[in-house]
Design an enzyme around this catalytic site. Structure first.
Site, mmCIF file in Angstrom:
data_model
loop_
_atom_site.group_PDB
_atom_site.id
_atom_site.type_symbol
_atom_site.label_atom_id
_atom_site.label_comp_id
_atom_site.label_asym_id
_atom_site.label_seq_id
_atom_site.Cartn_x
_atom_site.Cartn_y
_atom_site.Cartn_z
ATOM 1 N N ARG A 88 -7.303 7.901 16.204
ATOM 2 C CA ARG A 88 -8.370 7.318 15.409
ATOM 3 C C ARG A 88 -9.701 7.339 16.153
ATOM 4 N NH1 ARG A 88 -4.864 4.002 11.998
ATOM 5 N NH2 ARG A 88 -6.024 2.939 10.397
ATOM 6 N N ARG A 161 -0.359 -7.105 2.875
ATOM 7 C CA ARG A 161 -0.864 -7.083 4.237
ATOM 8 C C ARG A 161 -2.077 -7.981 4.380
ATOM 9 N NH1 ARG A 161 -1.254 -0.884 6.081
ATOM 10 N NH2 ARG A 161 -3.178 -1.721 6.954
#
Ligand code: ADP
Ligand code: ZN
Length: 216
Positions: A88, A161
């Site tokens: 990332r 989440r």
């Protein structure tokens, strides 16, 4: 055998496609997001810190995620690895290259999954999953047949989440554009980048990825 990266913003469908590739090609999914969610339940000081950072939508430090990946890589995968949510950042990309080189391996393709922002917000803010079997649902586009019950396994353990809220998502998208999207140019320059339309139907996306893998 092929090692690939699935690259794209949160909600692009990387996890869904990775799971399918595991089933159809015997590849092994390495999701740093899943590893970190596991780490945060460990009850350690590191787990608590990771939880705070993730819930805000920010990136965890390179050291932590590189360490997690390194641990899993040593086990090997006959069908190859699918890197999902990793790398990332540019330092993570460099680390991955050295780790693979050390094993005498390389990257075969980096698959960019393109999706526009409006679609991402809609996808993510309605998302929930089954805690027992991992099936993914959506309030608007894929609700369960019976409210509160997983279609696939009958479990009532349906979860959302903590970072699938609008606020955390804004931060996740900003982190993506600032730190992760430069990887698109990086892998393009290395001649590894292939893009697919992440807004197409799931089966079409799978077909597009299969074609890329057959050539790799
Ligand atoms: P999504 O791609 O849907 O945002 P992930 O499950 O891949 O979700 O990641 C969730 C969170 O875990 C990220 O927002 C970040 O906090 C952390 N994370 C996952 N992978 C990395 C990584 N490679 N580097 C830093 N942080 C990461
Ligand atoms: Zn289930």
């Amino acid at each position: 055998m092929a090692n690939i990266i699935l690259l794209g913003p949160p909600g692009a469908g990387k996890g869904t496609q990775a799971k399918r590739l595991e089933e159809t090609r015997g590849m092994v999914q390495l999701s740093t997001g899943d590893m970190l969610r596991e780490a945060r339940t460990s009850g350690t000081e590191m787990g608590r810190k990771v939880a705070e950072v993730m819930d805000r939508g920010q990136l965890v430090t390179d050291e932590i995620v590189i360490g997690l990946i390194e641990e899993k890589l040593t086990r090997g995968a006959a069908g190859g690895f699918i890197f999902d949510g990793f790398p990332r950042t540019l330092p993570q990309a460099d680390a991955l290259q050295s780790l693979l080189a050390r094993m005498g391996q390389g990257l075969d393709a980096v698959i960019e999954m393109r999706v526009d922002d409006a679609a991402l917000v809609a996808r993510i803010t309605g998302r929930f999953t089954c805690g027992a079997c991992g099936a993914v649902y959506h309030d608007a586009t894929k609700p369960t047949a019976v409210e509160g019950t997983c279609d696939a396994c009958g479990s009532h353990d349906l979860r959302r989440r903590a970072d699938d809220t609008e606020d955390a998502l804004k931060t996740r998208l900003m982190e993506y554009y600032k730190k992760t999207s430069p990887l698109i140019g990086y892998y393009w320059a290395k001649g590894k980048l292939v893009s697919v339309d992440g807004l197409a139907e799931m089966d079409h996306v799978s077909e597009a990825i299969a074609k890329i893998l057959d050539k790799a």
